[in-house]
Structure formats: structure tokens, C-alpha cells
Design a protein around this motif. Sequence first.
Motif, short mmCIF file in Angstrom:
data_model
loop_
_atom_site.label_atom_id
_atom_site.label_comp_id
_atom_site.label_asym_id
_atom_site.label_seq_id
_atom_site.Cartn_x
_atom_site.Cartn_y
_atom_site.Cartn_z
N LEU A 40 38.36 39.53 52.27
CA LEU A 40 39.32 39.24 51.95
C LEU A 40 39.31 37.76 51.30
N LEU B 268 39.87 41.84 47.95
CA LEU B 268 41.65 41.25 48.26
C LEU B 268 41.59 40.05 48.74
N LEU C 231 44.12 42.53 57.74
CA LEU C 231 45.06 41.71 56.64
C LEU C 231 46.45 41.24 57.09
N TYR D 170 46.85 46.76 48.52
CA TYR D 170 45.72 46.91 49.43
C TYR D 170 45.76 47.98 49.83
#
Length: 221
Positions: A193, A34, A208, A181
Motif C-alpha cells: 500500500l 494499492l 487495509l 482492492y
Amino acid sequence: MILEIDSVELSFDQKKILYGVYLKAETGKVTGILGRNGSGKTCLLRILFGDLNPKYKNIRIDGKYLKTKLFTTNSIAYLPQHKLLPGNLKVRKAFALFRVDWHDFIGQFDSFSSYADSKTSELSSGELRVVETYLILNSGKEIILLDEPFSFVAPTYVEKFKLMIQEKKKESAILVTDHFYREILDLGDTIYLLKNGSSKFIQSKVDLENEGYINFNLQQR
């Protein structure tokens, strides 16, 4: 098979893009990546594939330093963000070139049966993404890189691909990037990430939120 990369240093116009990255992928697992636009997700996949040369990199397979580019080993398939197939190529011909069974495909995606003799340029962006993603997932390679495979794809097809990815990971190490996500959290056995040039290991949606990738208040509305 275990694939690892670290010691990456990549800059464009003296701006550092990647410099503190560690990533591990392995057969039997989906590795999700991500990151916001410009965080280096695509660059990282291209470095792994071998068509982007950073200043430094260390890529290892089963602990052994890889001296050659991965794409030269015939063990990797890569779905880029941009179009993969030339526009004048007929859809069924693409399946023949990739040695992927056309009838198996239309058995799962029956609405594509009328496109056999269509050129890929005649497909919509979402339809083309379905064809290209299917071809890469069924390439039989040990390592599969998917850069935003769900972009422009109808939700019904996204669910089919998620099931397919879970099946294909039994024989391949699969790396997936996406802006969605939720799909990555659902799919990923290991998730990273990319932020400020570095990779951070993600265990949950809370991580996150703590990293500022998700606006927590917005998600609660």
C-alpha cells in the motif's frame, strides 16, 4: 528473476510524492500495489519502466544495481493508464505488431471477432482496455507492469484476465495496480500500500482497514 526498488525520492513542485518506498517483485508471483489517487502508484511504475526520472532511485535485478533504464533492455512491457494504441491503428494490425496471435485472442474473447478491421478508436474504453491488456500480458517479457488493467472492463473479462495473470506469472514478474482492492487481494502474492509517500506491506484486508484504506463500517453494511 527478482526485481527490487528502493531509495526513491520524487517530488513535483516541491511536494514530495515518493520518498520511503521499497518494493520487491519476482518471477512466479504477482505483486499488487494499492493506494489512493495521487499516492504515486503510476509514478512508481513509470520509474520502474524508465520514462520518469526521480531525484533518486535504486533499482536492482537479482541483487545487481541496474545502470540503464529497464525499457532499453527489452525485458519489460508496460500497460499505462492512458491509451496505449494509436486511434488510427486497426485492431488486427496491433496484434501483428505485437506478434500476438489474433486467433488465440478471439478464441478466448469471441465477441471481438468482428473488430478485426476496426480502428482502435472505434472500440469502447472497456473494449480497448481488453485488447491492450491482452497484448501486454502476451508480450513474453520477463517483467510486466499493469496500471489499472480492470478499469472499464466487464466483470466476465476481469475474471478471464485474473486467470491469465495467474498463468503468465509462471514466466514473468507481474506488477498490478488497481483501485479495486478485492481484485488485488485476490490476485496478489505480495501486496503493498502506498501511503504518505511510503510503501507498507499488506497481508490481509484487516491491514487495509487499519491503514484507513477501507472504511470498515461501510464494508459491513
